[in-house]
Structure formats: C-alpha cells, structure tokens
Write an enzyme that holds these catalytic residues in place. Structure first.
Site, PDB file in Angstrom:
ATOM      1  N   CYS A   1       0.840  -1.194   0.000  1.00  0.00           N
ATOM      2  CA  CYS A   1       0.000   0.000   0.000  1.00  0.00           C
ATOM      3  C   CYS A   1       0.874   1.242   0.000  1.00  0.00           C
ATOM      4  O   CYS A   1       2.059   1.196   0.308  1.00  0.00           O
ATOM      5  CB  CYS A   1      -0.882   0.022   1.244  1.00  0.00           C
ATOM      6  SG  CYS A   1      -2.061  -1.330   1.353  1.00  0.00           S
TER       7      CYS A   1
ATOM      8  N   LEU B   1      -3.607  -1.749  -1.574  1.00  0.00           N
ATOM      9  CA  LEU B   1      -3.421  -3.071  -2.157  1.00  0.00           C
ATOM     10  C   LEU B   1      -4.182  -4.020  -1.245  1.00  0.00           C
ATOM     11  O   LEU B   1      -3.819  -4.188  -0.076  1.00  0.00           O
ATOM     12  CB  LEU B   1      -1.938  -3.455  -2.203  1.00  0.00           C
ATOM     13  CG  LEU B   1      -1.647  -4.872  -2.706  1.00  0.00           C
ATOM     14  CD1 LEU B   1      -2.040  -5.012  -4.174  1.00  0.00           C
ATOM     15  CD2 LEU B   1      -0.179  -5.206  -2.522  1.00  0.00           C
ATOM     16  N   ALA B   2      -5.270  -4.598  -1.749  1.00  0.00           N
ATOM     17  CA  ALA B   2      -6.134  -5.439  -0.916  1.00  0.00           C
ATOM     18  C   ALA B   2      -5.510  -6.811  -0.686  1.00  0.00           C
ATOM     19  O   ALA B   2      -5.285  -7.559  -1.624  1.00  0.00           O
ATOM     20  CB  ALA B   2      -7.501  -5.594  -1.582  1.00  0.00           C
ATOM     21  N   ILE B   3      -5.197  -7.089   0.564  1.00  0.00           N
ATOM     22  CA  ILE B   3      -4.708  -8.410   0.959  1.00  0.00           C
ATOM     23  C   ILE B   3      -5.731  -9.034   1.888  1.00  0.00           C
ATOM     24  O   ILE B   3      -6.206 -10.127   1.666  1.00  0.00           O
ATOM     25  CB  ILE B   3      -3.322  -8.312   1.638  1.00  0.00           C
ATOM     26  CG1 ILE B   3      -2.292  -7.803   0.628  1.00  0.00           C
ATOM     27  CG2 ILE B   3      -2.901  -9.670   2.197  1.00  0.00           C
ATOM     28  CD1 ILE B   3      -0.947  -7.499   1.218  1.00  0.00           C
TER      29      ILE B   3
ATOM     30  N   ASN C   1       0.242   0.958   5.875  1.00  0.00           N
ATOM     31  CA  ASN C   1       0.757  -0.043   4.954  1.00  0.00           C
ATOM     32  C   ASN C   1       1.257  -1.169   5.832  1.00  0.00           C
ATOM     33  O   ASN C   1       2.167  -0.966   6.641  1.00  0.00           O
ATOM     34  CB  ASN C   1       1.903   0.533   4.115  1.00  0.00           C
ATOM     35  CG  ASN C   1       2.523  -0.512   3.206  1.00  0.00           C
ATOM     36  OD1 ASN C   1       1.907  -1.511   2.881  1.00  0.00           O
ATOM     37  ND2 ASN C   1       3.759  -0.274   2.799  1.00  0.00           N
ATOM     38  N   GLY C   2       0.643  -2.331   5.723  1.00  0.00           N
ATOM     39  CA  GLY C   2       1.106  -3.437   6.541  1.00  0.00           C
ATOM     40  C   GLY C   2       0.089  -4.521   6.720  1.00  0.00           C
ATOM     41  O   GLY C   2      -0.977  -4.528   6.108  1.00  0.00           O
TER      42      GLY C   2
END
Length: 192
Positions: A5, A60-62, A84-85
């Site tokens: 992200c 960023l989809a995790i 972000n993480g």
C-alpha cells in the site's frame, strides 16, 4: 512494481484546505502503483487556526476485501489512519479492547486505530506484524506515526517550510514539499 500500500499524510499545513486536498490527490498519483485496489483521502481539522491535516492512502487489498478501504476511522470518526502493513494479531487485539463495538471493515489493520484510542503511545508495541502508519486525531490534535521493528514497510518524513510534517511511503511523493526527506527509523514512533 512494489506490492504494498501507499500512504501519504501532511500534518499542520498552512495551505488552504482545498489546496491541501488537491496537493494530496496529485501526490497520491506518484504512489498509485503501490495500491491499485482503492484510493482514499481525508482532510482533517486542526485545533490550530489556519492549519490543516490530510491523510491519504493507496490500497493493495490483501485482507478485508472491498470493506478495507482507507483511511480507516475510530468509532467516533475523529481519528483517521493510513497504514501499509499486515497485523498478524488483529483478532487477539480486537478481543482485548474494552470498547466492544464491532469494526466497520474486515481489514486486519482497522484494529490499529481502535487500539490507539485504548493504548495511546503504546499502540505500536502491542502490534505483531509489519507496518508503517500515520494516525491523525482531530479530537486531541495529535499525530502518531510508527514503523515496525524490522522496517519491512518503508516510511519517509520531512518538514515543510511552514513547519508542517509530511509522511509518505516513497520519498518522491514529498521531496518537493519538504526541506529534507529522512527515513523514518524502524522500531520507532513519533507523537506530536
């Protein structure tokens, strides 16, 4: 391409609110490759007259599917988080929080903004995971930024000519707006 992200935050800027929001949107384009699954920007109020904050995110989809778009907010809406993480112990932390209200998203990262409300400056020490994040709390006027001990996720910061504080996942997003860009050190936090 980096698979992570992108975060951007500006604290205590003297830019007019509309200009600050537009600047954040323009700078987000520079890190959009980091998060193709969603974008968000929140203009936050400052207790200081003539000063403003902005918190922005490229996702960023995790974990969390569509419901994990950021910034993420505290239950009262006053604290906003760009992170972000990945928080490995998010379920355990959520179960430990005294405020039993359900979270708004399925994101593993939402626990951070709620844990900040409960643990304050100790929040980063409660997290098991890799992370770099910024929280702006409109209620208290506080900024809190942290990075995991291993420094898995990048975070840069710098001071603007007006005394504002800028954060980003990549230095290119803030280099033209700060007097000097520095690496936010792994395993540290900053609180205003």
């Amino acid at each position: 391409h980096i698979q992570a992200c992108g975060i951007l935050a500006v604290f205590d800027s003297t830019m007019p609110p509309d200009d600050l929001r537009l600047t954040a949107l323009q700078l987000q384009r520079m890190i959009r490759h980091r998060g193709p699954d969603g974008s968000g920007v929140h203009l936050a109020k400052s207790a200081e007259p003539g000063r403003h904050h902005v918190v922005a995110h490229e996702r960023l989809a995790i974990n969390g599917g569509v419901g994990g778009n950021q910034p993420l907010y505290s239950h009262d809406g006053h604290a906003s988080l760009s992170i972000n993480g990945e928080i490995y112990n998010h379920k355990e932390l959520e179960a430990q929080l005294s405020d039993g209200r359900p979270f708004a998203t399925g994101s593993d990262c939402e626990v951070v903004v709620h844990a900040f409300r409960e643990y304050g400056l100790d929040v980063a020490s409660k997290l098991d995971g890799d992370f770099a994040f910024v929280i702006v709390d409109e209620k208290t006027g506080e900024l809190y930024a942290a990075r995991d001990p291993m420094g898995v996720n990048s975070l840069y910061f710098g001071y603007g000519a007006d005394g504002s504080l800028w954060f980003a996942s990549e230095m290119k997003a803030i280099v033209k707006h700060t007097e000097r860009v520095m690496v936010f050190p792994p395993g540290h936090y900053y609180s205003s």
